[in-house]
Write a protein that holds these residues in place. Structure first.
Motif, mmCIF file in Angstrom:
data_model
loop_
_atom_site.group_PDB
_atom_site.id
_atom_site.type_symbol
_atom_site.label_atom_id
_atom_site.label_comp_id
_atom_site.label_asym_id
_atom_site.label_seq_id
_atom_site.Cartn_x
_atom_site.Cartn_y
_atom_site.Cartn_z
ATOM 1 N N TRP A 303 0.824 -1.232 0.000
ATOM 2 C CA TRP A 303 0.000 0.000 0.000
ATOM 3 C C TRP A 303 0.853 1.275 0.000
ATOM 4 C CZ3 TRP A 303 -5.073 -0.428 -0.786
ATOM 5 C CH2 TRP A 303 -5.664 -1.656 -0.533
ATOM 6 N N ALA A 304 2.139 1.142 -0.057
ATOM 7 C CA ALA A 304 3.007 2.331 0.054
ATOM 8 C C ALA A 304 2.755 3.336 -1.081
ATOM 9 C CB ALA A 304 4.473 1.879 0.071
ATOM 10 N N PHE A 305 2.633 2.834 -2.316
ATOM 11 C CA PHE A 305 2.433 3.741 -3.460
ATOM 12 C C PHE A 305 1.144 4.543 -3.322
ATOM 13 C CE2 PHE A 305 0.802 4.611 -7.747
ATOM 14 C CZ PHE A 305 1.822 5.402 -8.240
ATOM 15 N N ALA A 306 0.064 3.843 -2.912
ATOM 16 C CA ALA A 306 -1.216 4.534 -2.748
ATOM 17 C C ALA A 306 -1.140 5.564 -1.643
ATOM 18 C CB ALA A 306 -2.323 3.513 -2.460
ATOM 19 N N ILE A 307 -0.431 5.197 -0.553
ATOM 20 C CA ILE A 307 -0.306 6.128 0.569
ATOM 21 C C ILE A 307 0.457 7.384 0.154
ATOM 22 C CG2 ILE A 307 0.733 6.435 2.856
ATOM 23 C CD1 ILE A 307 0.173 3.444 3.370
ATOM 24 N N VAL A 308 1.548 7.188 -0.609
ATOM 25 C CA VAL A 308 2.334 8.342 -1.080
ATOM 26 C C VAL A 308 1.495 9.233 -1.998
ATOM 27 C CG1 VAL A 308 4.320 9.033 -2.477
ATOM 28 C CG2 VAL A 308 4.557 7.214 -0.789
ATOM 29 N N CYS A 309 0.747 8.608 -2.908
ATOM 30 C CA CYS A 309 -0.113 9.396 -3.814
ATOM 31 C C CYS A 309 -1.137 10.205 -3.030
ATOM 32 C CB CYS A 309 -0.819 8.473 -4.801
ATOM 33 S SG CYS A 309 0.286 7.769 -6.049
ATOM 34 N N ALA A 310 -1.736 9.576 -1.993
ATOM 35 C CA ALA A 310 -2.724 10.278 -1.182
ATOM 36 C C ALA A 310 -2.082 11.443 -0.439
ATOM 37 C CB ALA A 310 -3.364 9.300 -0.197
ATOM 38 N N MET A 311 -0.876 11.232 0.071
ATOM 39 C CA MET A 311 -0.172 12.313 0.775
ATOM 40 C C MET A 311 0.137 13.470 -0.173
ATOM 41 S SD MET A 311 2.449 10.063 3.147
ATOM 42 C CE MET A 311 3.381 11.547 3.553
ATOM 43 N N MET A 312 0.558 13.155 -1.387
ATOM 44 C CA MET A 312 0.878 14.207 -2.365
ATOM 45 C C MET A 312 -0.380 14.968 -2.768
ATOM 46 S SD MET A 312 3.671 12.155 -4.700
ATOM 47 C CE MET A 312 3.765 13.452 -5.900
ATOM 48 N N ALA A 313 -1.501 14.237 -2.928
ATOM 49 C CA ALA A 313 -2.762 14.908 -3.255
ATOM 50 C C ALA A 313 -3.184 15.819 -2.123
ATOM 51 C CB ALA A 313 -3.834 13.865 -3.550
ATOM 52 N N ALA A 314 -2.985 15.354 -0.871
ATOM 53 C CA ALA A 314 -3.352 16.170 0.282
ATOM 54 C C ALA A 314 -2.507 17.442 0.332
ATOM 55 C CB ALA A 314 -3.188 15.357 1.568
ATOM 56 N N VAL A 315 -1.207 17.290 0.050
ATOM 57 C CA VAL A 315 -0.330 18.469 0.039
ATOM 58 C C VAL A 315 -0.772 19.462 -1.041
ATOM 59 C CG1 VAL A 315 2.017 19.269 -0.416
ATOM 60 C CG2 VAL A 315 1.641 17.248 1.031
ATOM 61 N N GLY A 316 -1.077 18.966 -2.264
ATOM 62 C CA GLY A 316 -1.519 19.832 -3.352
ATOM 63 C C GLY A 316 -2.802 20.558 -3.006
ATOM 64 N N ILE A 317 -3.782 19.792 -2.440
ATOM 65 C CA ILE A 317 -5.058 20.419 -2.074
ATOM 66 C C ILE A 317 -4.852 21.433 -0.954
ATOM 67 C CG2 ILE A 317 -7.328 19.970 -1.082
ATOM 68 C CD1 ILE A 317 -7.292 17.268 -2.535
ATOM 69 N N GLY A 318 -3.973 21.080 -0.007
ATOM 70 C CA GLY A 318 -3.704 22.006 1.097
ATOM 71 C C GLY A 318 -3.095 23.306 0.597
ATOM 72 N N MET A 319 -2.141 23.216 -0.329
ATOM 73 C CA MET A 319 -1.527 24.431 -0.874
ATOM 74 C C MET A 319 -2.544 25.253 -1.667
ATOM 75 S SD MET A 319 2.234 23.080 -2.090
ATOM 76 C CE MET A 319 2.712 24.739 -2.534
ATOM 77 N N PHE A 320 -3.419 24.546 -2.404
ATOM 78 C CA PHE A 320 -4.448 25.252 -3.170
ATOM 79 C C PHE A 320 -5.371 26.035 -2.234
ATOM 80 C CE2 PHE A 320 -8.692 25.461 -5.059
ATOM 81 C CZ PHE A 320 -8.412 26.042 -6.278
ATOM 82 N N MET A 321 -5.808 25.403 -1.135
ATOM 83 C CA MET A 321 -6.689 26.071 -0.187
ATOM 84 C C MET A 321 -5.988 27.238 0.494
ATOM 85 S SD MET A 321 -9.472 24.481 -0.607
ATOM 86 C CE MET A 321 -10.407 25.207 0.751
ATOM 87 N N LEU A 322 -4.697 27.040 0.788
ATOM 88 C CA LEU A 322 -3.942 28.127 1.399
ATOM 89 C C LEU A 322 -3.848 29.332 0.468
ATOM 90 C CD1 LEU A 322 -2.146 29.231 3.677
ATOM 91 C CD2 LEU A 322 -0.199 28.118 2.545
#
Length: 333
Positions: A303-322
């Protein structure tokens, strides 16, 4: 009428309210001042014109240089024997540009008017067509006033067209939002400015030439000519001022166009900067995890690849909201 003397375009006895009589080449040769005032019109491109003027006209050589020169600017020079006047008119010949102004060179004295031209000028044709009708000039002074008036009459519609085109560009700029329209307007504006500059190049000195003509201290510039000449000077002054106004309006339009295009470019660059800023940390993470060495966390976890992708998506969404909260996502228009 001309036989083999193609240098002669036309010649008339000036008769005012009586029909002017057209003269043959031989009659021009035989003319004397006691027969009345005369107008002789030559083709400056024909070699016979210079030969006849040098041999028969008794005009000073330094004056003949002005009558026969290839390039001239509007001027009015007074001499003991008469006056040399060089004027320009808009080019209304077929397939010609109006701003490519055509010169008319005039020698005037107490009993004759000699004109030379390189290209056809409609204002001169106007006077030529008036001669048989009894509406032509009777004296050299009246000829000059009528010529100057017809030159200004022909300029008027050209200047009005330029002013209308400037107004149309101003209105189009107000309602235009598409970049393609702005580019099209920029090309039209460049053409308009080119025409205005070309016209002003000759109209500005022509104003001074006509002003000097109006103040010539010559007996043949009779008092009745002063009124029409003063009106001509006033009209060309207004034309010169209108050209200056067109140039200023065109400069304002050009500045606004440059601002619009700069804003569009700035908005595009701003958007690209935002996208690059969001992607930059994600690119760093993918680059870090892509190195080919042992010990990478989660390498054995399915599950490492999926977890990394989810973390990267969260970072992107977080920066967008910021960025949205800080109002950095507002793109300049």
């Amino acid at each position: 009428m001309m036989g083999n003397h193609d240098e002669l375009i036309c010649a008339f006895l000036l008769s005012g309210d009586k029909p002017g009589r057209e003269l043959s080449w031989q009659e021009v040769q035989d003319w004397t001042p006691d027969q009345g005032n005369i107008w002789v019109h030559f083709d400056c491109t024909h070699p016979g014109t210079g030969d006849w003027l040098r041999a028969e006209s008794s005009i000073a050589p330094y004056v003949l240089e002005g009558l026969l020169a290839d390039e001239t600017r509007p001027r009015c020079d007074s001499y003991d024997e008469g006056a040399l006047i060089i004027l320009r008119g808009v080019n209304l010949n077929p397939d010609a540009r109006p701003e490519d102004m055509v010169s008319i060179r005039v020698w005037a004295d107490s009993s004759r008017v000699i004109t030379t031209r390189l290209r056809r000028l409609m204002a001169v044709d106007d006077i030529r067509n008036q001669m048989p009708t009894g509406k032509g000039p009777a004296t050299p002074g009246q000829f000059l006033a009528k010529l100057a008036g017809r030159l200004i009459d022909r300029m008027g519609p050209v200047i009005d067209t330029l002013s209308d085109q400037t107004s149309e560009l101003e209105e189009a700029l107000i309602g235009s939002e598409e970049e393609s329209n702005l580019e099209d307007m920029r090309h039209k504006l460049n053409e308009l400015r080119r025409v205005a500059i070309a016209l002003r190049r000759y109209i500005s000195p022509q104003k001074e030439a006509l002003r000097r003509l109006n103040h010539l201290d010559e007996d043949w510039m009779e008092e009745e000519v002063q009124g029409p000449m003063l009106e001509v000077v006033d009209r060309i002054t207004r034309i010169n001022e209108e050209l200056e106004e067109i140039r200023e309006r065109a400069s304002v339009i050009q500045d606004e166009l440059a601002n619009r295009l700069a804003q569009r470019m700035g908005g595009t660059m701003y958007l690209l900067t935002l996208v690059a800023t969001i992607i930059m940390p994600l690119s760093f993470v993918t680059g870090l995890l892509g190195i080919n060495v042992g010990g990478i966390p989660g390498s054995e976890n399915p599950w490492a690849f999926a977890i990394v992708c989810a973390m990267m998506a969260a970072v992107g969404i977080g920066m967008f909201m910021l960025f949205k909260k800080m109002k950095w996502l507002t793109i300049p228009k």
